[in-house]
Design a protein around this motif. Structure first.
Motif, PDB file in Angstrom:
ATOM      1  N   LEU A 114     -32.190  -4.969  -9.954  1.00 35.03           N
ATOM      2  CA  LEU A 114     -32.341  -4.185  -8.732  1.00 35.03           C
ATOM      3  C   LEU A 114     -31.097  -4.244  -7.868  1.00 35.03           C
ATOM      4  CD1 LEU A 114     -34.365  -2.437  -7.264  1.00 35.03           C
ATOM      5  CD2 LEU A 114     -35.187  -4.456  -6.096  1.00 35.03           C
ATOM      6  N   ASN A 115     -30.584  -3.091  -7.552  1.00 39.38           N
ATOM      7  CA  ASN A 115     -29.372  -2.934  -6.749  1.00 39.38           C
ATOM      8  C   ASN A 115     -28.120  -3.497  -7.415  1.00 39.38           C
ATOM      9  OD1 ASN A 115     -28.220  -1.734  -4.550  1.00 39.38           O
ATOM     10  ND2 ASN A 115     -28.267  -3.578  -3.307  1.00 39.38           N
ATOM     11  N   ARG A 116     -28.215  -3.852  -8.691  1.00 41.36           N
ATOM     12  CA  ARG A 116     -27.004  -4.270  -9.403  1.00 41.36           C
ATOM     13  C   ARG A 116     -26.951  -3.535 -10.737  1.00 41.36           C
ATOM     14  NH1 ARG A 116     -27.278  -8.991 -11.137  1.00 41.36           N
ATOM     15  NH2 ARG A 116     -29.487  -9.264 -10.775  1.00 41.36           N
ATOM     16  N   GLU A 117     -27.532  -2.323 -10.743  1.00 38.98           N
ATOM     17  CA  GLU A 117     -27.661  -1.602 -11.989  1.00 38.98           C
ATOM     18  C   GLU A 117     -26.297  -1.165 -12.522  1.00 38.98           C
ATOM     19  OE1 GLU A 117     -29.118  -0.627  -9.142  1.00 38.98           O
ATOM     20  OE2 GLU A 117     -31.285  -0.480  -9.402  1.00 38.98           O
TER      21      GLU A 117
ATOM     22  N   PHE B  92     -43.710 -13.208  -4.101  1.00 37.69           N
ATOM     23  CA  PHE B  92     -42.919 -12.422  -5.030  1.00 37.69           C
ATOM     24  C   PHE B  92     -42.070 -11.419  -4.297  1.00 37.69           C
ATOM     25  CE2 PHE B  92     -46.454 -13.534  -7.921  1.00 37.69           C
ATOM     26  CZ  PHE B  92     -45.698 -14.343  -8.731  1.00 37.69           C
ATOM     27  N   SER B  93     -40.837 -11.319  -4.732  1.00 35.47           N
ATOM     28  CA  SER B  93     -39.941 -10.348  -4.146  1.00 35.47           C
ATOM     29  C   SER B  93     -39.603  -9.332  -5.235  1.00 35.47           C
ATOM     30  CB  SER B  93     -38.699 -11.074  -3.658  1.00 35.47           C
ATOM     31  OG  SER B  93     -37.818 -10.188  -3.069  1.00 35.47           O
ATOM     32  N   LEU B  94     -40.635  -8.636  -5.681  1.00 37.38           N
ATOM     33  CA  LEU B  94     -40.458  -7.677  -6.769  1.00 37.38           C
ATOM     34  C   LEU B  94     -41.015  -6.338  -6.348  1.00 37.38           C
ATOM     35  CD1 LEU B  94     -41.769  -9.957  -9.638  1.00 37.38           C
ATOM     36  CD2 LEU B  94     -39.406  -9.329  -9.266  1.00 37.38           C
ATOM     37  N   ILE B  95     -40.454  -5.284  -6.903  1.00 35.84           N
ATOM     38  CA  ILE B  95     -40.979  -3.944  -6.648  1.00 35.84           C
ATOM     39  C   ILE B  95     -42.123  -3.705  -7.630  1.00 35.84           C
ATOM     40  CG2 ILE B  95     -40.448  -1.494  -6.600  1.00 35.84           C
ATOM     41  CD1 ILE B  95     -38.743  -2.780  -4.577  1.00 35.84           C
ATOM     42  N   PRO B  96     -43.341  -3.528  -7.132  1.00 33.95           N
ATOM     43  CA  PRO B  96     -44.503  -3.517  -8.016  1.00 33.95           C
ATOM     44  C   PRO B  96     -44.494  -2.409  -9.059  1.00 33.95           C
ATOM     45  CG  PRO B  96     -45.093  -2.875  -5.772  1.00 33.95           C
ATOM     46  CD  PRO B  96     -43.713  -3.413  -5.720  1.00 33.95           C
ATOM     47  N   GLY B  97     -43.945  -1.247  -8.714  1.00 33.96           N
ATOM     48  CA  GLY B  97     -44.012  -0.136  -9.654  1.00 33.96           C
ATOM     49  C   GLY B  97     -42.826  -0.054 -10.606  1.00 33.96           C
ATOM     50  N   PHE B  98     -41.940  -1.019 -10.554  1.00 31.43           N
ATOM     51  CA  PHE B  98     -40.763  -0.999 -11.414  1.00 31.43           C
ATOM     52  C   PHE B  98     -40.981  -1.878 -12.640  1.00 31.43           C
ATOM     53  CE2 PHE B  98     -36.923   0.245  -8.581  1.00 31.43           C
ATOM     54  CZ  PHE B  98     -37.592   1.383  -8.199  1.00 31.43           C
TER      55      PHE B  98
ATOM     56  N   ARG C 108     -33.988 -12.536 -12.718  1.00 32.41           N
ATOM     57  CA  ARG C 108     -33.120 -11.764 -11.832  1.00 32.41           C
ATOM     58  C   ARG C 108     -31.981 -12.627 -11.309  1.00 32.41           C
ATOM     59  NH1 ARG C 108     -35.993  -8.470  -7.594  1.00 32.41           N
ATOM     60  NH2 ARG C 108     -36.286 -10.262  -6.287  1.00 32.41           N
TER      61      ARG C 108
ATOM     62  N   MET D  41     -28.645  -1.547 -18.898  1.00 38.33           N
ATOM     63  CA  MET D  41     -29.564  -2.303 -18.042  1.00 38.33           C
ATOM     64  C   MET D  41     -30.497  -3.153 -18.888  1.00 38.33           C
ATOM     65  SD  MET D  41     -30.755   0.366 -15.120  1.00 38.33           S
ATOM     66  CE  MET D  41     -32.125  -0.553 -14.445  1.00 38.33           C
TER      67      MET D  41
ATOM     68  N   GLU E 231     -35.871  -3.037 -14.401  1.00 38.19           N
ATOM     69  CA  GLU E 231     -35.445  -2.457 -13.129  1.00 38.19           C
ATOM     70  C   GLU E 231     -35.420  -3.501 -12.029  1.00 38.19           C
ATOM     71  OE1 GLU E 231     -36.881   2.122 -13.103  1.00 38.19           O
ATOM     72  OE2 GLU E 231     -38.446   0.635 -13.269  1.00 38.19           O
TER      73      GLU E 231
END
Lengths: 372, 153, 528
Positions: free
Chosen positions: C111-114, C97-103, C173, C137, C107
């Motif tokens: 990510l980075n395209r907000e 997984f390429s996800l930010i766990p706390g987001f 995503r 978003m 989000e």
């Protein structure tokens, strides 16, 4: 029955998760009556110390957001602030203009030092805290070089009264009498014996608002992403290194401002020692407030300032009352503040490990259930 | 284009900061004002000290200067404004007035001689720069630089 | 016929080698909009490398680029980084997984395209100080999720999500990117349950209907048949089969995947005459929490004197078994060696019980890279067995002579290419480092030896040598060997029995002489 069990479990985890603040509440609860200070005195001391320290501690929040741990690098900002104050003192700028000017002077120095610190921390990812801590000693050397040897010889200092008698180098103490508490006194409200430095509090409130606002910006979001998983953040195109450096620079600049606020309250600058323990104390206060290496909130800052400084105020007297020797109390508070940092860091690791073994237990549980 | 625009704003912001800094230097420049109520001699004439002068200036507590007194005011900025209420002799009625004067930027401290001012003597007599002696007494020369932890707390 | 419209993706004569080691050879295929391509093959067949080329990953460029051409919409592309690939509309969902766990899901999806809201401060400090436009978003994220045809709470934080939802979030995503044309899914169903996988397959269908091409890599063959319209089977860096999904079945694909040109070396092993049937180690209900190699409820008996192979696809848990038994990762269950229970999670006790382990992680666990060969080989034996030590009175000395002798012996035996026994381990090539690891374990003279991926990353000649050494060690010293490898053929040539791990469990134990197809079926039986 089940509900009851559930409830008690929650209380237990509450204590587990907040053991440091709880411990300090207990220490204070014991020490306050023993020390025998009147409430009014305690209140006024605490209010003074919130005004003095909160801004500095708030400066720590941004690197934590970016996953860089507790930033001992804030000391660099403190040095920059001190350099600003020395110049202002020499130029004989009084009062609020002097403080504003010192802040402006500190900005470029802070940015430079912050950039340096951030760059080095990028080389030592995962060991930011110790790197920052050791870097303090190194930069402290450069600070001494500038202040002790260059000022008055290379860097012009007009007034000899802030120089050492030998003609160069700044005195051990620089009197900030002309700026002393000028922020605190700008709008000061007195309630009985207690002086409330309203303007300083307004500055702190603005800083809190700034942090809240900053969390909502793209950069804030990027920092949180970088803080949680650098690789994932990098894969989406966030410039990880740059973001980390920016977070340190911001923290350093804000720490510079914080140091100036701190020193205007104290009223004098101990040129060579004022910054040396500031990082340690701010970090200890933040940890006492229940923050951890990867998570800290504005609430932690204020709870931390109150609890930590309450302990600091009452400990010598309590020590004296109990043992008849105030040294014991003074020893105790120093011992406790280092202890807090150590315990908080160790607990952080333990918590991670606990989460890990939880995953293992879950697996075993699933297996058991399958066997049934 | 966008980058250019941002550069413009950065330059603007830096200039603004520098501007504020300069402004702070001007409005924040502090001067120490010594007000003397002392007898002076000028061109062979003697101008006697007043019996009592009550003085007040912005940002300072009001003070009273008896004969031969020197009192100290702090003045932030370059315009000095002192209100006074002077009594020449014990019996005479007080005269009120305001001293308005620009202090040169580079002066750290000035001396204002009241009798000379009241007598309308030329400026260089009543308004002079005060050059501070380097504090020779403080030559407790080996001021040690102590690297003491915790002293600040 | 000649004036057919340009295909979305054309891969032409693509080849790739890693330092002379050919991993891809002359790959050709095309894809149209809305195609779903199933890509299958054993581990090491070159699937991942091919995808890395398509996605422009840094590794490819760093190892010398690739041969041939990748053509998108008729234009030859040469990606410098994966960001270029993203720009041309290729999205990839990786295995891990390429996800930010706390987001939250939102989000993460953006990510980075907000989407951002302008504010004045950003004029000075750059666009990054714009605030996020939360409502927009959320809108965008929910739009992307609805494209998938699933229901996910867009405000839920990732680490509270079930795995399937994480997977969907990642796909969403990619879909939220406006120019998405080609979506690469690398074993997306690996971590999902049957039911979840079904939903995912449906979503793939939905996505394809929108004209997005999908490359779908999986070990679950029936999934390919249910959702793909084209299947490509890879083996040894070649495309062995490129057929429409309708015209094939699971058995056929399995055969293409595993079926090597019937090897001439086909197990010319004599069965061991004096093999006792005593159980040396018995593993009961073992679980191991090794990231990516989770083991669930494994029970296994190891017979004295045998070579037991443990095989299976990557990420199924075969590596977890030795690592768990040796105490390198958190484990539970029971391990009994010669009637005595060995405590888990305690490497030292295992070593004391005369078990040795050659780790798959050579550089991390296996070697002291900055030390000499002698030191590397003798150190564990010295520490654990008090070998190579001399005693003079109360002081114990290292017996340098004995150390040198034993090192020389193994250098010769395993044909380790080095300048001398005093050379530093890090100066050796990968294959020779592997041999040092083996020598180290041999020097311990263990009763039971675990060898994990002994031939990973070494060339053919060295492979034969290593395998031969293992075999000899087993025969001559009577040491029981458990060998873990992803290469089935290798296992079949060395082992007596082979256990296949699939989905963290042992799906079957077969004699090495059994046909490849049977092993193949076991490998994919309960992949999860």
């Amino acid at each position: 029955m089940k509900l009851l069990k559930n409830n008690s479990f929650n209380i237990l985890t509450f204590f587990k998760d907040n053991s440091v603040p709880v411990m300090f509440v207990l220490i204070c609860a014991v020490c306050i009556p023993v020390a025998g200070f009147p409430l009014q005195y305690l209140l006024s001391e605490i209010i003074t110390r919130i005004g003095r320290n909160a801004f500095l501690i708030l400066a720590l929040l941004i690197p934590i957001m970016a996953g860089m741990g507790l930033n001992f690098g804030m000391t660099l900002g403190a040095m920059a602030g001190e350099i600003g104050l020395i110049f202002v003192c020499d130029w004989r700028i009084y009062g609020i203009p002097g403080i504003v000017l010192a802040m402006i002077i500190s900005i470029p120095i802070s940015v430079l030092l912050g950039w340096l610190c951030g760059t080095i921390m990028n080389m030592a990812k995962g060991r930011e805290m110790i790197t920052g801590y050791i870097m303090n000693y190194f930069i402290n050397g450069i600070y001494q070089l500038i202040v002790l040897f260059c000022m008055g010889s290379i860097i012009p200092i007009k007034h000899s009264d802030i120089l050492l008698p030998r003609g160069y180098g700044i005195r051990v103490t620089v009197d900030l009498i002309n700026m002393r508490q000028s922020l605190d006194n700008l709008i000061a409200v007195r309630i009985g014996m207690i002086k409330i430095p309203v303007f300083t509090f307004i500055l702190i409130a603005l800083m809190c608002l700034f942090i809240v606002w900053f969390r909502k910006t793209k950069l804030g979001q990027d920092m949180r992403a970088v803080g949680q998983d650098m690789e994932v953040a990098r894969a989406t195109g966030i410039t990880v290194e740059r973001t980390r450096i920016i977070s340190i620079i911001m923290s350093t600049v804000l720490a510079g401002f914080g140091m100036i606020i701190y020193l205007q309250n104290i009223g004098s600058l101990t040129t060579y020692t004022a910054h040396s323990q500031i990082g340690m104390f701010c970090i200890a206060a933040l940890l006492v407030g229940g923050a951890s290496v990867d998570k800290a909130s504005i609430g932690n800052v204020f709870l931390g300032v109150i609890l930590f400084h309450l302990m600091f105020i009452v400990a010598p007297n309590a020590g004296a009352a109990i043992t008849g020797d105030s040294m014991i109390g003074e020893y105790f508070r120093v011992f406790v503040s280092y202890g807090v940092i150590t315990v908080a860091l160790a607990m952080y690791e333990a918590k991670k490990r606990r989460a890990k073994s939880l995953a293992g237990r879950k697996l075993a549980q699933a297996q058991k259930e399958e066997a049934k | 284009m966008r980058v250019k625009r941002q550069t413009l704003f950065i330059v603007g912001a830096v200039l603004l900061l520098v501007g504020i800094a300069v402004l702070m230097v001007i409005i924040g420049r502090g001067h120490i004002v010594y007000v003397d109520n002392k007898t002076v001699e000028y061109n062979g004439n003697e101008y006697k000290a007043y019996n009592l002068v009550e003085l007040s200036a912005k940002g300072n507590d009001p003070q009273e200067a008896f004969a031969r007194d020197r009192i100290l005011f702090k003045c932030v900025g370059q315009s000095l404004k002192i209100e006074y209420e002077a009594t020449k002799k014990q019996s005479s009625s007080p005269e009120k007035g305001i001293i308005n004067k620009k202090i040169p930027f580079s002066w750290d401290a000035v001396v204002v001689n009241l009798p000379a001012y009241f007598a309308g003597l030329p400026e260089e007599v009543w308004f002079t720069e005060f050059i501070q002696e380097p504090p020779a007494d403080k030559s407790s020369s080996n001021e040690e630089i102590v690297f003491d932890e915790f002293t600040a707390f | 016929m000649t004036e057919k419209k340009v295909p979305l993706l054309e891969v032409r004569n693509v080849s790739k080698d890693f330092f002379g080691n050919k991993v891809l050879n002359d790959i050709n295929f095309t894809m149209e909009e809305g195609d779903v391509l199933g890509l299958v093959g054993e581990n090491g067949a070159g699937k991942s490398t091919l995808m890395k080329i398509l996605f422009g990953m840094d590794v490819i460029r760093e190892t010398g680029g690739y041969g041939g051409e990748v053509i998108i919409n008729g234009n030859v592309v040469k990606f410098v980084s994966s960001f270029d690939a993203l720009e041309s509309g290729i999205g990839m969902v990786h295995q891990e997984f390429s996800l930010i766990p706390g987001f939250t899901a939102t989000e993460n999806i953006l990510l980075n395209r907000e989407p951002q809201k302008y504010n004045v401060i950003s004029e000075i400090f750059g666009k990054r100080l714009n605030t996020l436009n939360r409502s927009s978003m959320k809108e965008k994220a929910e739009d992307a999720i609805s494209k998938l045809g699933v229901k996910i709470d867009s405000d839920m934080v990732i680490n509270r999500m079930p795995v399937a939802h994480k997977q969907f979030t990642e796909i969403a995503r990619e879909l939220s990117k406006d120019n998405m044309k080609l979506l690469i899914l690398d074993e997306p169903t690996d971590v999902l349950t049957e039911k979840e996988a079904e939903t995912l397959l449906e979503s793939i269908g939905t996505v394809a209907k929108r004209g997005i091409a999908v490359i779908f890599i999986t070990h679950r063959l029936h999934e390919i048949l249910s959702v793909c319209n084209k299947v490509i089977v890879m083996r040894d860096g070649l495309i062995v089969k490129d057929v429409p999904a309708k015209e094939t079945n699971v058995e056929e694909i399995t055969k293409w995947m595993v079926g090597r040109k019937v090897k001439e070396q086909e197990t010319k092993r004599e069965s061991d005459p004096d093999k006792s049937n005593k159980t040396i180690m018995s593993v009961k209900n073992l679980w191991v929490d090794m990231p990516g190699e989770t083991v669930r409820n494994v029970s296994l008996d190891i017979t004295e004197g045998e070579i037991l192979g443990i095989g299976g696809l990557a990420g199924q848990g075969k590596l977890g078994i030795p690592n768990g038994i040796m105490g390198l990762y958190e484990a539970g269950g029971k391990v009994i060696l010669k009637g005595k229970e060995i405590p888990l999670n305690s490497p030292r006790q295992c070593l004391d019980a005369n078990i040795a382990f050659v780790s798959e992680d050579r550089r991390g666990v296996g070697l002291l890279l900055d030390e000499t060969l002698e030191w590397n080989i003798a150190f564990p034996a010295m520490q654990i067995k008090n070998k190579f030590l001399k005693k003079y009175g109360p002081i114990t000395w290292r017996d340098e002579k004995a150390i040198e002798k034993v090192t020389e012996k193994y250098v010769e035996e395993l044909q380790i290419k080095c300048t001398g026994t005093k050379q530093n381990a890090k100066e050796l090539s990968g294959g020779n480092q592997q041999k040092i690891c083996l020598a180290k374990a041999f020097a311990l003279e263990p009763g039971l030896l675990f060898v994990s991926e002994p031939t990973r990353g070494i060339d053919v000649g060295a492979k034969a040598l290593v395998l031969d050494a293992l075999r000899r060690f087993n025969r001559e010293k009577g040491v029981t060997v458990v060998m873990i490898s992803s290469e089935l053929e290798e296992l079949r040539s060395v082992c007596d029995r082979i256990a296949i791990v699939s989905g963290g469990k042992i799906s079957g134990i077969l004699p090495a002489t059994e046909s490849s197809e049977k092993f193949g079926m076991l490998m994919v039986s309960n992949v999860r």
